[in-house]
Write a protein that holds these residues in place. Structure first.
Motif, PDB file in Angstrom:
ATOM      1  N   TRP A 165       2.447   1.757  -3.402  1.00 57.77           N
ATOM      2  CA  TRP A 165       1.449   2.293  -4.331  1.00 57.77           C
ATOM      3  C   TRP A 165       1.385   3.822  -4.193  1.00 57.77           C
ATOM      4  O   TRP A 165       1.424   4.549  -5.188  1.00 57.77           O
ATOM      5  CB  TRP A 165       0.087   1.664  -4.031  1.00 57.77           C
ATOM      6  N   ASN A 184       0.831  -1.212   0.000  1.00 60.71           N
ATOM      7  CA  ASN A 184       0.000   0.000   0.000  1.00 60.71           C
ATOM      8  C   ASN A 184       0.864   1.260   0.000  1.00 60.71           C
ATOM      9  O   ASN A 184       0.587   2.209  -0.736  1.00 60.71           O
ATOM     10  CB  ASN A 184      -0.934   0.019   1.204  1.00 60.71           C
ATOM     11  N   LEU A 210       2.357  -0.172 -11.089  1.00 61.43           N
ATOM     12  CA  LEU A 210       1.092  -0.146 -10.339  1.00 61.43           C
ATOM     13  C   LEU A 210       0.253  -1.383 -10.643  1.00 61.43           C
ATOM     14  O   LEU A 210      -0.409  -1.922  -9.739  1.00 61.43           O
ATOM     15  CB  LEU A 210       0.312   1.132 -10.649  1.00 61.43           C
ATOM     16  N   ILE A 262       1.815  -4.175  -8.636  1.00 62.97           N
ATOM     17  CA  ILE A 262       1.459  -4.043  -7.213  1.00 62.97           C
ATOM     18  C   ILE A 262       0.013  -4.492  -7.002  1.00 62.97           C
ATOM     19  O   ILE A 262      -0.291  -5.204  -6.033  1.00 62.97           O
ATOM     20  CB  ILE A 262       1.666  -2.596  -6.724  1.00 62.97           C
ATOM     21  N   SER A 263      -0.875  -4.095  -7.899  1.00 65.92           N
ATOM     22  CA  SER A 263      -2.279  -4.509  -7.787  1.00 65.92           C
ATOM     23  C   SER A 263      -2.416  -6.022  -7.897  1.00 65.92           C
ATOM     24  O   SER A 263      -3.199  -6.635  -7.166  1.00 65.92           O
ATOM     25  CB  SER A 263      -3.119  -3.848  -8.877  1.00 65.92           C
TER      26      SER A 263
END
Length: 103
Positions: free
Chosen positions: A24, A21, A85, A88-89
């Motif tokens: 991000w 988190n 991103l 990461i997701s």
């Protein structure tokens, strides 16, 4: 009834998920700051801006560098933060839950 976690699950919940988190957020801040510097909205010689710029680059460059080597620039635009991103997701949506089940 309290939830009981194994040590591995506790590490995932309390360390890996918050780190993803935070990463991000740092990537988003880095992208927005680069836009603000590019359009002369903020002055990069400002001490606060410079400090935030160095911090975000220190964290993101080791992750974005390999992506940039593989991904070509398209029309002068750098899409490596978008790929990061997405990765990461993917980690948040699939890897972390899988680790929770396995551990």
């Amino acid at each position: 009834m309290p939830l009981e976690f194994s040590l591995g699950q506790a590490l995932v919940v309390y360390f890996l998920a918050p780190i993803l988190n935070l990463l991000w957020i740092i990537v988003i801040v880095s992208v927005v700051l680069s836009w603000l510097v590019s359009f002369n909205v903020v002055n990069p010689s400002n001490q606060l801006v410079s400090m935030i710029w160095r911090l975000t680059n220190t964290v993101t460059e080791p992750l974005l560098g390999p992506i940039r080597r593989v991904l070509p620039t398209l029309g002068g635009m750098d899409f490596s933060p978008v790929v990061l991103l997405l990765l990461i997701s993917f980690a948040q949506g699939y890897i972390v839950p899988m680790l929770m089940r396995v551990l």
